[in-house]
Design a protein around this motif. Structure first.
Motif, PDB file in Angstrom:
ATOM      1  N   ASP A 146      40.847  43.289  36.085  1.00 45.57           N
ATOM      2  CA  ASP A 146      40.957  42.461  37.290  1.00 45.57           C
ATOM      3  C   ASP A 146      41.410  43.291  38.492  1.00 45.57           C
ATOM      4  OD1 ASP A 146      43.424  42.753  36.050  1.00 45.57           O
ATOM      5  OD2 ASP A 146      44.072  40.691  36.385  1.00 45.57           O
ATOM      6  N   GLN A 190      43.464  38.509  43.402  1.00 45.23           N
ATOM      7  CA  GLN A 190      42.172  38.127  42.849  1.00 45.23           C
ATOM      8  C   GLN A 190      42.164  36.630  42.517  1.00 45.23           C
ATOM      9  OE1 GLN A 190      39.657  40.193  42.815  1.00 45.23           O
ATOM     10  NE2 GLN A 190      40.873  41.955  43.443  1.00 45.23           N
ATOM     11  N   LEU A 193      38.786  34.986  42.489  1.00 49.69           N
ATOM     12  CA  LEU A 193      37.780  35.826  41.847  1.00 49.69           C
ATOM     13  C   LEU A 193      36.563  35.031  41.373  1.00 49.69           C
ATOM     14  CD1 LEU A 193      36.983  38.630  40.839  1.00 49.69           C
ATOM     15  CD2 LEU A 193      38.275  38.162  38.748  1.00 49.69           C
TER      16      LEU A 193
END
Length: 269
Positions: A146, A190, A193
């Protein structure tokens, strides 16, 4: 031939990873343990591979973009018969050994040497496009971290994949929430994401990255273009004494290894 349950394969892979952490130079432990279920489902259920013929022309390919988690990939390759587990443990990161701390293409089952984060997706897109041009059905699977998704090169590659509708490409994000410098969210968030991957044109799903059936369903679903699977995982997963706090890198002494194996359910002398 007796089929080994995927859950048991995952446990055995974790045992090997822990043993690699007890070698003289240790290994990237937390991120290797977090992606075990991804590797198990890919190699044990989804991908078309031949362990005794690793360069088989019709094989599906696995690219570990987070190449520092080599211990996890090597341990999985050993579990599925590509390499010998005992040789791996004895020679891991030793001088002249192919089992380097970042994945090496000298190891059967490894497609590319990786570790410079942000390169794996571009490699995967190129491979998938090459298969398309040659009218081959080979599929390409890329495992990223990530934190790695902060690299701009990934997003450029993903745009190309979407534009060319590369249905043979699947990107799996091992979303374990941590990277070398600390929690991912405190470095470059993130949080969006899933939405970002969808906006870039990938068919995107979010799953529990330690749920084997959920991963299998996501990977086996039909696709008309490139796919992304955001797998929510925990560093150190599967080893209770490490789960959620598994170190980025670790070198175990014999007592620490014994405790870790016991936490995994292993009985050691």
């Amino acid at each position: 031939m007796v089929q080994v349950p995927l859950e048991e394969r995952a446990r055995r892979i974790r045992r090997t990873i822990l043993r690699l952490a007890a070698t003289p130079v240790g290994c990237h432990l937390g991120g290797s343990l977090s992606m075990v279920e991804l590797l198990v489902v890919l190699l044990g259920r989804v991908m078309h591979v031949r362990p005794q013929e690793p360069r088989w022309e019709e094989r599906d390919s696995l690219i570990l973009s987070k190449g520092h988690a080599a211990a996890g990939l090597y341990a999985a390759l050993a579990e599925f018969g590509f390499i010998d587990a005992e040789e791996l443990v004895q020679r891991y990161n030793a001088e002249g050994s192919p089992y380097t701390g970042h994945v090496s293409a000298a190891v059967p089952g490894v497609e590319f040497p990786t570790g410079s984060l942000g390169h794996g997706v571009g490699l995967g897109v190129g491979m998938a496009l090459g298969h398309r041009l040659r009218q081959r059905a080979n599929r390409v699977f890329v495992i990223c971290g990530d934190g790695e998704m902060g690299e701009g090169s990934n997003w450029e590659a993903l745009q190309i994949a979407a534009q060319h509708k590369l249905s043979g490409l699947t990107v799996l994000v091992d979303r374990n929430g941590g990277q070398n410098d600390g929690p991912t969210e405190s470095i470059l968030s993130q949080a969006a994401l899933v939405q970002r991957l969808s906006a870039f044109g990938l068919g995107t799903v979010e799953v529990d990255g330690h749920d084997l059936e959920a991963l299998a369903r996501a990977l086996e679903a039909p696709a008309e273009g490139p796919r992304a699977i955001v797998a929510n995982t925990k560093k150190g997963a599967g080893v209770p004494m490490l789960r959620g706090k598994g170190p980025h890198y670790a070198t175990f002494n014999p007592e620490q290894l014994k405790r870790a194996l016991a936490s995994l359910g292993e009985v050691t002398p």
